[in-house]
Design an enzyme around this catalytic site. Structure first.
Site, short mmCIF file in Angstrom:
data_model
loop_
_atom_site.label_atom_id
_atom_site.label_comp_id
_atom_site.label_asym_id
_atom_site.label_seq_id
_atom_site.Cartn_x
_atom_site.Cartn_y
_atom_site.Cartn_z
N GLU A 1 0.83 -1.21 0.00
CA GLU A 1 0.00 0.00 0.00
C GLU A 1 0.86 1.26 0.00
O GLU A 1 1.93 1.30 0.63
CB GLU A 1 -0.91 0.01 1.23
N ASP A 2 0.42 2.27 -0.73
CA ASP A 2 0.98 3.62 -0.66
C ASP A 2 2.50 3.62 -0.78
O ASP A 2 3.20 4.27 0.01
CB ASP A 2 0.59 4.28 0.67
N ASP B 1 -0.35 -0.06 -5.11
CA ASP B 1 -1.55 0.54 -5.70
C ASP B 1 -1.32 1.98 -6.13
O ASP B 1 -1.90 2.45 -7.11
CB ASP B 1 -2.74 0.44 -4.74
N HIS B 2 -0.44 2.73 -5.44
CA HIS B 2 -0.14 4.11 -5.79
C HIS B 2 0.97 4.60 -4.88
O HIS B 2 1.46 3.87 -4.01
CB HIS B 2 -1.38 5.01 -5.64
N CYS C 1 -6.25 4.64 -3.37
CA CYS C 1 -6.40 3.19 -3.41
C CYS C 1 -7.67 2.67 -4.07
O CYS C 1 -7.60 1.83 -4.96
CB CYS C 1 -6.26 2.61 -2.00
#
Length: 540
Positions: free
Chosen positions: A15-16, A231-232, A54
């Site tokens: 994540e992130d 995701d980003h 997300c």
């Protein structure tokens, strides 16, 4: 095809997380497990998400469709804020009837699909998407150890909330060694928050090592494609934005036919992940998917462009569209009259954001870190990411870049025309179209149709009917686009199979349960039907 000859798939999502990893030449990160994994596979240096946040990004990954094309572009749809009761949230996005989670195509081809544990798709995860979904979901839970699998593990330590002091009491990095990007203030508070970010990335690295160790222990590494991606990106002006800091992500793949240590500079989008798995699994890729395979039997020509979007975040509406080639990024702001920093309470909890506001109020931001306070916002932004990797110097009004600007305008317009842009209508109007009179539609119940001696498949089954073998049961749902799950088990938590072909029933008593779901609809009522199958008595 025999199970043994089919590849397995393991996804590890971070994540992130931007490319803040040792294998991406980050000088601070300590990521030995990921670095070793990258040395065994192929590392992409130009992978980009479809969104800097997300839920829209993950909706694209699970469906292979752009968020603006299917109505999953607003972040987020399932939450309610008492400060803005006029918004149409909460709702589950109702996708076009032909759009599925791509894992259904794998399940239909005998793959065992598990997700541990995050979904965040902008719609409720349908029962038909996964064989297992939850904290215990694992490839090890399949009954047949020879059955191929697709397993996802979502590592959430690196989520934005990990930069809050209460969520990271012990640092594994010295903040004085951290160098913030030029659009963030270089202060102790900012460096400490980034040290927390690096700490959680290292924690994720340990989990990556543990998951890969399990794969080795099971003797599955040689026949498994392992994808590691995010995701980003993180941090203010990264997360939620289509700047590279928000959409450029790591992507590493190790697999049976990939040479160790490869580096690919080809453009890849995270919308391509699902089609690529289908391609490697030799499963037909539906023609409506907007992502394209970058590996396997159905590999497509390399991308010339990647695309991204930004719309509502929590309480605040915006509309931004972006396109990037190998060097240039073009951003179109549809709402130049609103400030860059709209009211997003969750973002304002970020210690870096609080530090930015403190310095702004004290009139102490330098030129670089004041970039988010430009007003008015430019209608267009154009950046040379080679000479200006942090996208600070807007070239949209540079006469020398007029041809490039016109080209990127045309490319973006063509893409928007091709995929459709549901951001052109208001969110209220979109949801009203999905939820007539404010009510979420419900999937129709499943109907069972027996086919066999004396039962030609014209009428549904009736209670008390007795059947003679051979016989099958067709399942039917009247809701267009619905998928059906069924089970013949009677235990409390049965395993639900995806219905793809008529169900053959042998001699004996059977209890068939079935449920149907179209994405965005309420799940149907569960039906339960008893079947008695007896051999015909033969008289001598």
């Amino acid at each position: 095809m025999a199970f043994q000859s089919r590849p397995n798939f393991l996804w590890i999502s971070l994540e992130d997380t931007g490319p803040y990893l040792g294998c991406y030449n980050d000088l601070i990160a300590r990521t030995p497990n990921i670095d070793h994994f990258a040395a065994e596979g192929c590392r992409w240096t130009n992978c980009f998400s479809t969104s800097g946040v997300c839920a829209p990004a993950r909706s694209a990954i699970i469906t292979g469709m752009y968020p603006i094309s299917i109505g999953t572009h607003h972040m987020r749809t399932t939450h309610v804020n008492p400060s803005t009761p006029e918004m149409p949230t909460p709702y589950s996005a109702v996708l076009p009837h032909y759009v599925k989670c791509f894992t259904e195509y794998l399940r239909a081809d005998d793959y065992f699909c598990t997700n541990n544990v995050k979904t965040d798709y902008q719609f409720e995860s349908p029962l038909t998407a996964w064989d297992e979904l939850g904290e215990k979901a694992h490839w090890r839970n399949r009954e047949d150890p020879k059955k191929p699998f697709f397993s996802v593990f979502n590592l959430n330590a690196s989520h934005e909330s990990g930069t809050w002091p209460e969520n990271c009491p012990e640092l594994e990095y010295d903040p004085d060694n951290v160098q913030p990007p030029p659009y963030l203030p270089n202060t102790p508070i900012v460096r400490e928050a980034m040290a927390r970010m690096y700490t959680h990335i290292t924690q994720n690295d340990r989990r990556v090592g543990g998951i890969l160790d399990q794969l080795n222990q099971d003797g599955l590494a040689k026949n498994t494609y392992v994808f590691l991606w995010s995701d980003h990106g993180p941090l203010p002006r990264g997360k939620r934005w289509p700047y590279d800091a928000g959409i450029r992500v790591p992507l590493i793949v190790r697999g049976p036919d990939l040479s160790a240590g490869q580096i690919s500079e080809k453009l890849v989008s995270t919308i391509d992940l699902g089609p690529t798995v289908l391609s490697l699994a030799k499963v037909d890729i539906p023609m409506h998917l907007q992502g394209q395979a970058f590996l396997g039997k159905r590999i497509q020509p390399p991308r010339e462009y990647i695309y991204a979007s930004r719309d509502r975040h929590d309480l605040s509406y915006d509309m931004v569209r972006a396109v990037r080639d190998h060097r240039y990024k073009y951003i179109r702001n549809y709402r130049p009259e609103i400030p860059y920093l709209s009211w997003i309470p969750y973002l304002n909890r970020h210690p870096i954001m609080q530090e930015i506001w403190r310095l702004y109020l004290a009139d102490k931001l330098d030129e670089g870190s004041s970039v988010l306070f430009q007003f008015p916002r430019p209608v267009e932004e154009l950046y040379d990411t080679k000479t200006d990797p942090h996208e600070i110097c807007n070239l949209a009004k540079d006469p020398k870049k007029e041809n490039k600007l016109n080209k990127m305008r045309h490319v973006l317009d063509t893409w928007l025309q091709d995929v459709g842009d549901m951001g052109q209508i208001s969110e209220n109007e979109m949801v009203q179209n999905w939820y007539p009179n404010g009510f979420q539609p419900e999937t129709a119940p499943v109907v069972c149709i027996p086919i066999g001696p004396g039962f030609p498949g014209i009428e549904p089954v009736q209670n008390g009917d007795v059947f003679t073998p051979p016989m099958v049961v067709q399942l039917h749902c009247a809701t267009q686009g619905a998928s059906i799950a069924y089970t013949l088990r009677t235990d409390e938590n049965p395993y639900w199979q995806l219905y793809t072909v008529p169900i053959r029933l042998g001699v004996g008593q059977h209890v068939l349960k079935a449920r149907a779901i179209r994405i965005g609809y309420k799940e149907s009522q569960e039906i339960q039907q008893k079947f008695t199958v007896r051999k015909m008595n033969r008289q001598s």
